[in-house]
Design a protein around this motif. Structure first.
Motif, PDB file in Angstrom:
ATOM      1  N   MET A   1       0.846  -1.187   0.000  1.00 38.22           N
ATOM      2  CA  MET A   1       0.000   0.000   0.000  1.00 38.22           C
ATOM      3  C   MET A   1       0.883   1.239   0.000  1.00 38.22           C
ATOM      4  O   MET A   1       2.018   1.218   0.477  1.00 38.22           O
ATOM      5  CB  MET A   1      -0.916  -0.002   1.222  1.00 38.22           C
ATOM      6  CG  MET A   1      -0.201   0.125   2.564  1.00 38.22           C
ATOM      7  SD  MET A   1      -1.303   0.124   3.996  1.00 38.22           S
ATOM      8  CE  MET A   1      -2.336   1.533   3.667  1.00 38.22           C
ATOM      9  N   ASN A   2       0.368   2.345  -0.562  1.00 34.36           N
ATOM     10  CA  ASN A   2       1.096   3.599  -0.554  1.00 34.36           C
ATOM     11  C   ASN A   2       1.123   4.171   0.861  1.00 34.36           C
ATOM     12  O   ASN A   2       0.354   3.773   1.734  1.00 34.36           O
ATOM     13  CB  ASN A   2       0.458   4.599  -1.517  1.00 34.36           C
ATOM     14  CG  ASN A   2       0.642   4.192  -2.966  1.00 34.36           C
ATOM     15  OD1 ASN A   2       1.650   3.577  -3.313  1.00 34.36           O
ATOM     16  ND2 ASN A   2      -0.330   4.512  -3.802  1.00 34.36           N
ATOM     17  N   ILE A   3       2.003   5.125   1.073  1.00 37.07           N
ATOM     18  CA  ILE A   3       2.161   5.704   2.404  1.00 37.07           C
ATOM     19  C   ILE A   3       0.873   6.426   2.809  1.00 37.07           C
ATOM     20  O   ILE A   3       0.332   7.242   2.055  1.00 37.07           O
ATOM     21  CB  ILE A   3       3.347   6.678   2.415  1.00 37.07           C
ATOM     22  CG1 ILE A   3       4.638   5.907   2.139  1.00 37.07           C
ATOM     23  CG2 ILE A   3       3.435   7.407   3.745  1.00 37.07           C
ATOM     24  CD1 ILE A   3       5.860   6.784   2.005  1.00 37.07           C
ATOM     25  N   ALA A   4       0.386   6.094   4.002  1.00 35.42           N
ATOM     26  CA  ALA A   4      -0.859   6.696   4.497  1.00 35.42           C
ATOM     27  C   ALA A   4      -0.617   8.161   4.835  1.00 35.42           C
ATOM     28  O   ALA A   4       0.317   8.494   5.571  1.00 35.42           O
ATOM     29  CB  ALA A   4      -1.344   5.933   5.723  1.00 35.42           C
ATOM     30  N   ASN A   5      -1.448   9.036   4.306  1.00 35.80           N
ATOM     31  CA  ASN A   5      -1.293  10.470   4.582  1.00 35.80           C
ATOM     32  C   ASN A   5      -2.511  11.062   5.269  1.00 35.80           C
ATOM     33  O   ASN A   5      -2.671  12.274   5.330  1.00 35.80           O
ATOM     34  CB  ASN A   5      -0.987  11.236   3.295  1.00 35.80           C
ATOM     35  CG  ASN A   5      -2.022  10.993   2.214  1.00 35.80           C
ATOM     36  OD1 ASN A   5      -3.087  10.447   2.486  1.00 35.80           O
ATOM     37  ND2 ASN A   5      -1.707  11.386   0.984  1.00 35.80           N
ATOM     38  N   THR A   6      -3.401  10.206   5.766  1.00 32.92           N
ATOM     39  CA  THR A   6      -4.559  10.670   6.540  1.00 32.92           C
ATOM     40  C   THR A   6      -4.775   9.721   7.716  1.00 32.92           C
ATOM     41  O   THR A   6      -4.319   8.575   7.697  1.00 32.92           O
ATOM     42  CB  THR A   6      -5.846  10.701   5.692  1.00 32.92           C
ATOM     43  OG1 THR A   6      -6.161   9.373   5.263  1.00 32.92           O
ATOM     44  CG2 THR A   6      -5.689  11.608   4.480  1.00 32.92           C
ATOM     45  N   TYR A   7      -5.455  10.221   8.721  1.00 31.92           N
ATOM     46  CA  TYR A   7      -5.896   9.358   9.815  1.00 31.92           C
ATOM     47  C   TYR A   7      -7.239   9.884  10.321  1.00 31.92           C
ATOM     48  O   TYR A   7      -7.550  11.075  10.189  1.00 31.92           O
ATOM     49  CB  TYR A   7      -4.867   9.295  10.947  1.00 31.92           C
ATOM     50  CG  TYR A   7      -4.586  10.606  11.651  1.00 31.92           C
ATOM     51  CD1 TYR A   7      -5.385  11.039  12.709  1.00 31.92           C
ATOM     52  CD2 TYR A   7      -3.511  11.388  11.275  1.00 31.92           C
ATOM     53  CE1 TYR A   7      -5.114  12.222  13.360  1.00 31.92           C
ATOM     54  CE2 TYR A   7      -3.235  12.576  11.916  1.00 31.92           C
ATOM     55  CZ  TYR A   7      -4.031  12.991  12.958  1.00 31.92           C
ATOM     56  OH  TYR A   7      -3.776  14.184  13.596  1.00 31.92           O
ATOM     57  N   PRO A   8      -8.087   9.014  10.866  1.00 36.81           N
ATOM     58  CA  PRO A   8      -9.429   9.445  11.276  1.00 36.81           C
ATOM     59  C   PRO A   8      -9.390  10.281  12.556  1.00 36.81           C
ATOM     60  O   PRO A   8      -8.530  10.080  13.419  1.00 36.81           O
ATOM     61  CB  PRO A   8     -10.162   8.116  11.501  1.00 36.81           C
ATOM     62  CG  PRO A   8      -9.083   7.148  11.852  1.00 36.81           C
ATOM     63  CD  PRO A   8      -7.880   7.559  11.066  1.00 36.81           C
ATOM     64  N   ASP A  29       1.423   2.901  12.540  1.00 37.64           N
ATOM     65  CA  ASP A  29       2.388   1.839  12.249  1.00 37.64           C
ATOM     66  C   ASP A  29       3.352   2.260  11.147  1.00 37.64           C
ATOM     67  O   ASP A  29       4.569   2.050  11.250  1.00 37.64           O
ATOM     68  CB  ASP A  29       1.636   0.571  11.854  1.00 37.64           C
ATOM     69  CG  ASP A  29       2.572  -0.553  11.445  1.00 37.64           C
ATOM     70  OD1 ASP A  29       3.406  -0.961  12.272  1.00 37.64           O
ATOM     71  OD2 ASP A  29       2.472  -1.026  10.292  1.00 37.64           O
ATOM     72  N   GLN A  30       2.834   2.878  10.095  1.00 38.82           N
ATOM     73  CA  GLN A  30       3.702   3.304   9.005  1.00 38.82           C
ATOM     74  C   GLN A  30       4.689   4.375   9.443  1.00 38.82           C
ATOM     75  O   GLN A  30       5.847   4.371   9.021  1.00 38.82           O
ATOM     76  CB  GLN A  30       2.865   3.813   7.833  1.00 38.82           C
ATOM     77  CG  GLN A  30       2.252   2.721   6.983  1.00 38.82           C
ATOM     78  CD  GLN A  30       1.739   3.273   5.664  1.00 38.82           C
ATOM     79  OE1 GLN A  30       2.048   4.397   5.269  1.00 38.82           O
ATOM     80  NE2 GLN A  30       0.949   2.479   4.972  1.00 38.82           N
ATOM     81  N   ARG A  33       7.486   2.588  11.234  1.00 43.67           N
ATOM     82  CA  ARG A  33       8.329   1.810  10.334  1.00 43.67           C
ATOM     83  C   ARG A  33       9.116   2.703   9.385  1.00 43.67           C
ATOM     84  O   ARG A  33      10.278   2.430   9.061  1.00 43.67           O
ATOM     85  CB  ARG A  33       7.476   0.811   9.569  1.00 43.67           C
ATOM     86  CG  ARG A  33       6.995  -0.346  10.442  1.00 43.67           C
ATOM     87  CD  ARG A  33       5.783  -1.049   9.868  1.00 43.67           C
ATOM     88  NE  ARG A  33       6.040  -1.561   8.514  1.00 43.67           N
ATOM     89  CZ  ARG A  33       5.089  -2.012   7.699  1.00 43.67           C
ATOM     90  NH1 ARG A  33       3.824  -1.991   8.098  1.00 43.67           N
ATOM     91  NH2 ARG A  33       5.390  -2.462   6.505  1.00 43.67           N
ATOM     92  N   LEU A  34       8.512   3.795   8.926  1.00 44.98           N
ATOM     93  CA  LEU A  34       9.225   4.724   8.052  1.00 44.98           C
ATOM     94  C   LEU A  34      10.394   5.381   8.767  1.00 44.98           C
ATOM     95  O   LEU A  34      11.440   5.643   8.173  1.00 44.98           O
ATOM     96  CB  LEU A  34       8.263   5.790   7.522  1.00 44.98           C
ATOM     97  CG  LEU A  34       7.333   5.348   6.385  1.00 44.98           C
ATOM     98  CD1 LEU A  34       6.232   6.390   6.162  1.00 44.98           C
ATOM     99  CD2 LEU A  34       8.118   5.130   5.102  1.00 44.98           C
ATOM    100  N   THR A  35      10.208   5.665  10.072  1.00 48.01           N
ATOM    101  CA  THR A  35      11.305   6.232  10.852  1.00 48.01           C
ATOM    102  C   THR A  35      12.509   5.298  10.834  1.00 48.01           C
ATOM    103  O   THR A  35      13.655   5.729  10.662  1.00 48.01           O
ATOM    104  CB  THR A  35      10.863   6.485  12.304  1.00 48.01           C
ATOM    105  OG1 THR A  35       9.788   7.421  12.307  1.00 48.01           O
ATOM    106  CG2 THR A  35      12.005   7.045  13.133  1.00 48.01           C
ATOM    107  N   ARG A  36      12.244   4.012  10.987  1.00 45.66           N
ATOM    108  CA  ARG A  36      13.357   3.051  10.972  1.00 45.66           C
ATOM    109  C   ARG A  36      13.919   2.891   9.564  1.00 45.66           C
ATOM    110  O   ARG A  36      15.132   2.903   9.362  1.00 45.66           O
ATOM    111  CB  ARG A  36      12.873   1.706  11.511  1.00 45.66           C
ATOM    112  CG  ARG A  36      12.282   1.775  12.911  1.00 45.66           C
ATOM    113  CD  ARG A  36      11.942   0.388  13.421  1.00 45.66           C
ATOM    114  NE  ARG A  36      11.160   0.439  14.649  1.00 45.66           N
ATOM    115  CZ  ARG A  36       9.911   0.008  14.767  1.00 45.66           C
ATOM    116  NH1 ARG A  36       9.295  -0.531  13.729  1.00 45.66           N
ATOM    117  NH2 ARG A  36       9.271   0.087  15.914  1.00 45.66           N
ATOM    118  N   GLN A  68      11.261  -3.655   5.612  1.00 43.53           N
ATOM    119  CA  GLN A  68       9.965  -3.009   5.779  1.00 43.53           C
ATOM    120  C   GLN A  68       9.832  -2.293   7.120  1.00 43.53           C
ATOM    121  O   GLN A  68       8.744  -1.870   7.506  1.00 43.53           O
ATOM    122  CB  GLN A  68       8.841  -4.028   5.617  1.00 43.53           C
ATOM    123  CG  GLN A  68       8.485  -4.329   4.168  1.00 43.53           C
ATOM    124  CD  GLN A  68       7.752  -3.169   3.494  1.00 43.53           C
ATOM    125  OE1 GLN A  68       6.837  -2.580   4.042  1.00 43.53           O
ATOM    126  NE2 GLN A  68       8.184  -2.835   2.288  1.00 43.53           N
ATOM    127  N   GLY A  69      10.962  -2.173   7.835  1.00 41.44           N
ATOM    128  CA  GLY A  69      10.966  -1.387   9.066  1.00 41.44           C
ATOM    129  C   GLY A  69      10.493  -2.113  10.303  1.00 41.44           C
ATOM    130  O   GLY A  69      10.221  -1.480  11.326  1.00 41.44           O
TER     131      GLY A  69
END
Length: 282
Positions: A1-8, A29-30, A33-36, A68-69
């Motif tokens: 999946m593409n990087i999530a750029n929204t959250y509820p 979660d992303q 993982r992206l930080t790592r 995948q972090g």
């Protein structure tokens, strides 16, 4: 999946659905993982040293980061047996992070259907004793494969488990859970080379090539020891101990070779700056 750029964003008395909760989890979660992946990298963080002989393979305690972090930890283990590795279907709800609309990964190691042969799982004596009657383990001492053709891979296997939906008091759907387990695999080197070629083929632009004239020099990895570091000298000494005179001479020879073949590019270097580099290293 593409990087999530929204959250509820939740409101009082709002009815939450699985989509709301999963969207929030995916975003958090992303970000972890992206930080790592992007700020730290992937690979071995500490430990995970391999020693071996004709009868066993030992992997030391340590931790690492997957591509995948995901952060994995591993306890010191000794393996004297191996079995055929049963590849699994890729969990439908395990989301891989893809950036900039990267193409879908066709062959996700080491899941079905493209990874059926040439993979074995290392197991300990205790695991060998717990095998079912229909499972057959082979000792490394009596290996039926050429171990020199294989590499040890720590694989973070993920399985999506459906939870029991009904009990005596409740029949509400309890969903499923993602189960992770680090497994030590023996993988044919030819398969790993194919995976590397596949990764390089996804990189835009011309493929990198290594000229024949360039020499390959391997340096031993610095490993954080599994012990207390009491002084800064302990850290520096560990670095110094990585390099032998033979390795320094090899590096010096390669640097001198480079100057001899490419000196015409160095207008400001009338003489070889590497002539005494070995003594300078020392």
């Amino acid at each position: 999946m593409n990087i999530a750029n929204t959250y509820p964003v939740f409101e009082p008395d709002q009815v939450l659905t699985n989509k709301h909760l999963n969207s929030l989890f995916d975003y958090v979660d992303q970000q972890d993982r992206l930080t790592r992946m992007k700020l730290i990298g992937s690979g071995i963080v500490c430990g995970l040293e391999i020693t071996y002989d004709t009868n066993s393979i030992k992997i030391s305690k340590g931790c690492g980061l997957t591509s995948q972090g995901f952060l994995i930890t591993f306890c010191e283990s000794e393996f004297k047996h191996y079995i055929n590795y049963s590849t699994r279907n890729f969990p439908p709800d395990l989301h891989l992070i893809q950036q900039c609309e990267e193409a879908e990964i066709a062959n996700i190691p080491f899941y079905k259907e493209n990874f059926k042969d040439g993979i074995f799982q290392l197991i300990t004596d205790e695991q060998a004793d717990d095998l079912n009657a229909d499972e057959q383990a082979t000792t490394l001492a009596n290996a039926t494969i050429k171990l020199v053709d294989y590499a040890v891979v720590l694989f973070l296997e993920s399985v999506e488990l459906a939870l029991k939906n009904c009990d005596t008091n409740d029949c509400n759907d309890k969903g499923s859970e993602m189960d992770f387990e680090v497994k030590a695999l023996l993988v044919e080197k030819i398969k790993l080379d194919a995976l590397l070629d596949q990764q390089l083929s996804t990189v835009p632009g011309p493929q990198p090539t290594v000229p024949v004239e360039l020499h390959h020099v391997e340096l031993q990895r610095y490993n954080v020891p599994v012990q207390d570091l009491k002084t800064a000298d302990d850290v520096l000494d560990a670095f110094v101990n990585l390099v032998t005179d033979a390795k320094l001479k090899t590096i010096a020879e390669v640097l001198n070779y480079s100057y001899v073949h490419y000196y015409y590019l160095l207008k400001d270097e009338p003489s070889n700056p590497f002539a005494q580099v070995f003594e300078q290293f020392k």
